[in-house]
Structures are given as structure tokens and as C-alpha cells.
Write an enzyme that holds these catalytic residues in place. Sequence first.
Site, mmCIF file in Angstrom:
data_model
loop_
_atom_site.group_PDB
_atom_site.id
_atom_site.type_symbol
_atom_site.label_atom_id
_atom_site.label_comp_id
_atom_site.label_asym_id
_atom_site.label_seq_id
_atom_site.Cartn_x
_atom_site.Cartn_y
_atom_site.Cartn_z
ATOM 1 N N SER A 22 0.834 -1.270 -0.120
ATOM 2 C CA SER A 22 -0.062 -0.146 -0.053
ATOM 3 C C SER A 22 0.986 1.466 -0.130
ATOM 4 O O SER A 22 2.033 1.460 0.767
ATOM 5 C CB SER A 22 -0.708 -0.016 1.233
ATOM 6 O OG SER A 22 -1.956 0.985 1.138
ATOM 7 N N ALA A 57 1.834 8.441 -1.629
ATOM 8 C CA ALA A 57 1.037 9.683 -2.351
ATOM 9 C C ALA A 57 1.894 10.815 -2.634
ATOM 10 O O ALA A 57 2.806 11.395 -2.083
ATOM 11 C CB ALA A 57 0.156 10.245 -1.475
ATOM 12 N N TYR A 182 -8.708 14.006 1.391
ATOM 13 C CA TYR A 182 -7.889 14.916 0.317
ATOM 14 C C TYR A 182 -8.653 15.462 -1.017
ATOM 15 O O TYR A 182 -10.045 15.280 -0.842
ATOM 16 C CB TYR A 182 -6.685 14.135 -0.099
ATOM 17 C CG TYR A 182 -5.729 13.820 1.098
ATOM 18 C CD1 TYR A 182 -5.412 14.745 2.016
ATOM 19 C CD2 TYR A 182 -5.540 12.369 1.323
ATOM 20 C CE1 TYR A 182 -4.674 14.243 3.110
ATOM 21 C CE2 TYR A 182 -4.621 11.942 2.255
ATOM 22 C CZ TYR A 182 -4.267 12.941 3.330
ATOM 23 O OH TYR A 182 -3.549 12.498 4.305
ATOM 24 N N LEU A 301 -6.152 -2.804 8.476
ATOM 25 C CA LEU A 301 -5.833 -3.896 9.595
ATOM 26 C C LEU A 301 -5.853 -5.307 9.060
ATOM 27 O O LEU A 301 -6.540 -6.220 9.612
ATOM 28 C CB LEU A 301 -6.877 -3.771 10.609
ATOM 29 C CG LEU A 301 -6.661 -2.400 11.578
ATOM 30 C CD1 LEU A 301 -7.677 -2.176 12.670
ATOM 31 C CD2 LEU A 301 -5.167 -2.366 11.845
ATOM 32 N N ARG A 324 0.967 -1.009 7.226
ATOM 33 C CA ARG A 324 1.591 -1.161 8.622
ATOM 34 C C ARG A 324 2.425 -2.525 8.704
ATOM 35 O O ARG A 324 3.450 -2.517 9.193
ATOM 36 C CB ARG A 324 0.715 -0.948 9.618
ATOM 37 C CG ARG A 324 0.354 0.678 9.809
ATOM 38 C CD ARG A 324 -0.330 1.156 10.913
ATOM 39 N NE ARG A 324 -0.979 2.232 10.964
ATOM 40 C CZ ARG A 324 -1.872 2.993 10.319
ATOM 41 N NH1 ARG A 324 -2.707 2.358 9.730
ATOM 42 N NH2 ARG A 324 -1.928 4.378 10.529
#
Length: 370
Positions: A22, A57, A182, A301, A324
Amino acid sequence: MSALFSPFTLRGVTLPNRIVVSPMCQYVAIDGKAHSWHMIHLGSMALSGAGMLIIEATAVEADGRITPGDLGLWDDATEAALKPIIEAIRQHSKIAVTMQLGHAGRKASSHVPWKGGQLIPVADGGWVTHGPSALPQKEGEAAPVALDAAGLERVRNAFAESARRAQRLGVDGIELHGAHGYLLHQFLSPIANQRDDEYGGSLENRMRFPLEVFDIVRAIIPAHKPVGVKVSATDWIEGGWDVEQTIAFARELNLRSVDWVAVSSGGISPLQKITVGPGYQVPFAQAIREATGVNTMSVGLITEAEQAEKVVANDQADLVAIARGMLYNPRWGWHAAAKLGARVDAPPQYWRAPPHEHASLFGDIVHGAR
């Protein structure tokens, strides 16, 4: 055979598995320019065993950065800084490399997360922000300047120019950031968009600018390369953007042959009330996939191999993006393959790494030494 480790084709790009690194903001670029940290970080992610790596990004203009440390792709200097990093990845990894292009809108000019993440006033070195309407992200903050016709044209042109630069860099695809509060998400959400022109009010009008940006970028990127969009499926606020509107947006994107929709949520306001838990955003991806037939990427998650396997095997999403979990375990793909009895690609320097019980992790290879 593992569903997670089955191949998946996006136009001319075939991924060896359904695992995606990601896009993860690092907040350490210098005036938008990548440097040695990005070489180390992205190089590590490129050897994770995932099928696709999405670069963090990347702002299409300097004023579109979330923080002063955001990566950018708006001029020759920012383009040149990324070139050796992408070339290094190509030399040592077969992973598909895509780039997420975005604009922070009213959430721009913020401190990095480890310094609180709040708005930096212009007097303290920040910059004037822009949005669909003159509504601040947070009560007490300076309001953004509502984009007028010239501002909308400037932003559209900025996305187009960054797409051209990304194409010159040789990326395999593009993801547009339409999530997390955003700019593109701000146009979609009635929380942030209270315009009374053709870009505000009705759902059709609120979708107009994000769809224009998609159309421009899709026209620039060659037909054999995929273009996806990241969305927030819900604002987690009553009266805000929700799953039903996201499905309508995904249908419009599907008419334009979008290649995937990455489904996240939240970010439009600090008033959001999110119920968090393992895989809590997977049902959003499943609902969009079932309603529209669009390829979906699930996030949030998803930390265990068996969990990711079920998402794909149960047709809840086509791809699983890990953030993460990849930072904590940069060989997440290797370990997932070992658990699921699958194989991944790795450079020969690492062929002796797997323990004996996973000796075939990289295939039927021979690694000898005198």
C-alpha cells in the site's frame, strides 16, 4: 492452490500474486524530492514478495502536499530525483511499480504526524490551501480558498503533467488518491463540498471534478497500463459520503474502464466516528465489487496471511493492500507464502534465506557454494 498467490492481470500487467504494498507516506522528501531514504524504503518494499508496489502519495503541485515532507512530481527536479530509485527497483526486482498521485486540498500545509499533524499557519511557514469550498478541515483553522474556474484548470493540468512525468519514469500504472479527506474526496463529500455550481450539490455534480481528473490521466497513460482510484467508502459521519454514493462513483469509474478501486474510509473530518477492528473495511470492498463488478483492493488492519487469503478466496476483494504490516515485516509476502504453501520471487542473493521446512519458497532452485 492459494487464492492470494494466484496471478491477476490488469491490462498489460500480470501480477504473480494478489498482495499489494500500500502507498505509505514517509514525510521526509526535501522540497518534494525523493532521496536516500526512499531508495532504502522502496527498495526494501520491492523485495517483500508482493506483486505490486504503490509509491506513496505523490503531490501533483507543491501546494498540494499534505506536509512539507511529502513526495512530489511537479517539475524536472522532482522527476529526476525519482528516476534512480525506480531504476534500482527495476534492476533488482520484478515487482510491478505504480504511483499514487494526489492533492491534499484543504488538508495541505500540515505538520508531519510525529509533530502533531495539525495545520501550519502561513505565518509559521505554511501555505494557503485550496478546496472545493471555503470550509476548514477543523474548527478554528484558517479556511481554504475555494477553487475557481482557473484553479480547477490549474489542478487538472497539474494531474496531467504529473501523469506524463510518471509515464516518462516508466511506472507500470497510476492510482489516483480520492480518499482520506484529500482534494478529490473533498469534492465528493457533502461535508467538504458546498458549492452551488456544476461541481457541487447533487451527487452527479460532486463526482464531476474527480471524474474529469480520472479522464485526463487515463487519456495520458498508455492503454496497456492500468489506472486505479483509491476511495473512502464512508465519511463515518451522518449526512456525509457513504457506501451507496461510493457505489455510484465506482459505477461511473467502471464505465471509464477503471482498473481497480482501492477501498478505504474516513479522513474528511475529525468528527468521524470509526469502528475499528481486523479487516473492518473489507465489507466495503465486497459491497462495491458485488454491486459494480469493478476490481477492488481491500485495505485496513489486514495483518495475517490466512486473513488475506480468505478475503481473496471468498471473493470479498481481488487484491489485498498491506501497509503497516509491511513496515513491521518487510518480508510479509515471503512469510505469507510459507504459511500458505506458495512461492515467491526473490533475488539469488537471498535464495539461502528460507529455513529447511520452507526450502521450496523460491521454487526448485539450487544454491551451492564451494
